[in-house]
Design an enzyme around this catalytic site. Sequence first.
Site, PDB file in Angstrom:
ATOM      1  N   GLY A  56       0.828  -1.205   0.000  1.00  0.00           N
ATOM      2  CA  GLY A  56       0.000   0.000   0.000  1.00  0.00           C
ATOM      3  C   GLY A  56       0.852   1.240   0.000  1.00  0.00           C
ATOM      4  O   GLY A  56       2.064   1.173   0.193  1.00  0.00           O
ATOM      5  N   GLY A 100       0.502   5.652   1.102  1.00  0.00           N
ATOM      6  CA  GLY A 100      -0.309   6.754   1.586  1.00  0.00           C
ATOM      7  C   GLY A 100       0.377   8.049   1.220  1.00  0.00           C
ATOM      8  O   GLY A 100       1.292   8.067   0.399  1.00  0.00           O
ATOM      9  N   GLU A 142       5.382   4.526   1.830  1.00  0.00           N
ATOM     10  CA  GLU A 142       4.869   3.278   1.262  1.00  0.00           C
ATOM     11  C   GLU A 142       4.892   2.187   2.315  1.00  0.00           C
ATOM     12  O   GLU A 142       5.732   2.208   3.212  1.00  0.00           O
ATOM     13  CB  GLU A 142       5.746   2.894   0.078  1.00  0.00           C
ATOM     14  CG  GLU A 142       5.639   3.935  -1.021  1.00  0.00           C
ATOM     15  CD  GLU A 142       6.466   3.597  -2.253  1.00  0.00           C
ATOM     16  OE1 GLU A 142       7.523   2.964  -2.080  1.00  0.00           O
ATOM     17  OE2 GLU A 142       6.040   3.963  -3.347  1.00  0.00           O
ATOM     18  N   LYS A 185       6.431   0.477   7.244  1.00  0.00           N
ATOM     19  CA  LYS A 185       6.097   1.732   6.578  1.00  0.00           C
ATOM     20  C   LYS A 185       7.401   2.480   6.349  1.00  0.00           C
ATOM     21  O   LYS A 185       8.164   2.700   7.301  1.00  0.00           O
ATOM     22  CB  LYS A 185       5.174   2.552   7.476  1.00  0.00           C
ATOM     23  CG  LYS A 185       4.355   3.566   6.740  1.00  0.00           C
ATOM     24  CD  LYS A 185       3.438   4.277   7.708  1.00  0.00           C
ATOM     25  CE  LYS A 185       2.085   4.522   7.122  1.00  0.00           C
ATOM     26  NZ  LYS A 185       1.176   5.246   7.966  1.00  0.00           N
ATOM     27  N   ASP A 197      -7.742  11.290  13.805  1.00  0.00           N
ATOM     28  CA  ASP A 197      -7.950  10.951  12.392  1.00  0.00           C
ATOM     29  C   ASP A 197      -8.651   9.598  12.276  1.00  0.00           C
ATOM     30  O   ASP A 197      -8.271   8.755  11.470  1.00  0.00           O
ATOM     31  CB  ASP A 197      -6.594  10.925  11.676  1.00  0.00           C
ATOM     32  CG  ASP A 197      -6.745  11.028  10.162  1.00  0.00           C
ATOM     33  OD1 ASP A 197      -7.886  11.214   9.682  1.00  0.00           O
ATOM     34  OD2 ASP A 197      -5.731  10.896   9.458  1.00  0.00           O
ATOM     35  N   ASP A 250      -2.806   4.322  12.688  1.00  0.00           N
ATOM     36  CA  ASP A 250      -2.567   5.695  12.236  1.00  0.00           C
ATOM     37  C   ASP A 250      -2.812   6.757  13.289  1.00  0.00           C
ATOM     38  O   ASP A 250      -3.439   7.779  13.027  1.00  0.00           O
ATOM     39  CB  ASP A 250      -3.441   5.997  11.009  1.00  0.00           C
ATOM     40  CG  ASP A 250      -2.589   5.947   9.760  1.00  0.00           C
ATOM     41  OD1 ASP A 250      -1.498   5.365   9.817  1.00  0.00           O
ATOM     42  OD2 ASP A 250      -2.998   6.512   8.740  1.00  0.00           O
TER      43      ASP A 250
END
Length: 312
Positions: free
Chosen positions: A60, A62, A66, A81, A172, A190
């Site tokens: 994935g 964002g 990555e 990440k 968030d 997150d």
Amino acid sequence: MMFQDINTIVKYYETKDLSTNLKLLQACQRGEPNLRELSYLTVDEWERPREEFTLVKKIGSGNFGEVYEGLWRNTMKVAIKVIKKDITKDDDFQKEVKIMKQLNHKNILKLYAVSSIDPYYIITELMAKGSLLDFLRGSEGRSLSLPELIDMAAQVSEGMYYLETSNFVHRDLAARNILLGEHNICKVADFGLARVIKDEFYFSHEKIIPYKWTAPEAISHGYYSVKSDIWSFGVVMYEIVTYGQIPYPGMSSSEVFSKITSGYRMPRPQSCPDVLYQIMLQCWNIDVEDRPSFCELRWYLDSHLNYEDASL
Ligand code: ATP
């Protein structure tokens, strides 16, 4: 009757009745163990050498980096990440890592370690089914029943209750930031560390505040609190019961903010029982103090909205 070992007992009762007409049929599937750490050696450590990690495949991406499926010491599967260093503030980053490393709850994504040389690696547990939002929109998600959807919302409220008791405000909360594992276990992700990275973007560079999820007092005055997380939770409930629909369909972000402040609320989605919709409306109460707490939501979703109620 005496048996030599468990296997012999199981074999025996596959053919003979346990009691009248009750036989052992299929064994339950065994889930992956829920690991708390990379290993007992890393319990009190968060910084790990880069050589211990291998990026295997990209799963994935964002706004901030990555995400890869990877391996720790060529054995344990992890999510990595990869973040460009220039968007992290070293002090805040390290402080947040220390706090996050202490968090441990079944509905919170576990931070295993970081490797803070450019590009930074944030190493967490790997969640087999990716983000809740993508899952809900896919074929497996769309076939979930209402009680199963409510169970997911209850899991999110459990995780958020734990964050609240750990003095964390998420800021968030949205279905895109919830990850899904085997047996549809939901984990809130997150937050904390991710916020340190995102803040610079949200509040200085691009101002990409997620308006449709954010409480009005947070948008207008920057008042983030557990009660603004509750507002976002109401929107997550909407996303869950609509199988991942974008909230406030057809409206732009700025339009949503002005409509919300003049009293507008999303109407009840077609398939949503009124009891659930009433909870969403409570989460969207303009008066912060009149919104429920995660403790209440968790209890309500867990015990009140049981299977029979949910089909009403
Ligand atoms: P943002 O840039 O605002 O953080 P985002 O939350 O979508 O957006 P990432 O957190 O980078 O971005 O995640 C991107 C995607 O990678 C997710 O949607 C999810 O599919 C996948 N992903 C992230 N973390 C994990 C994880 N721990 N296990 C499995 N998949 C993950």
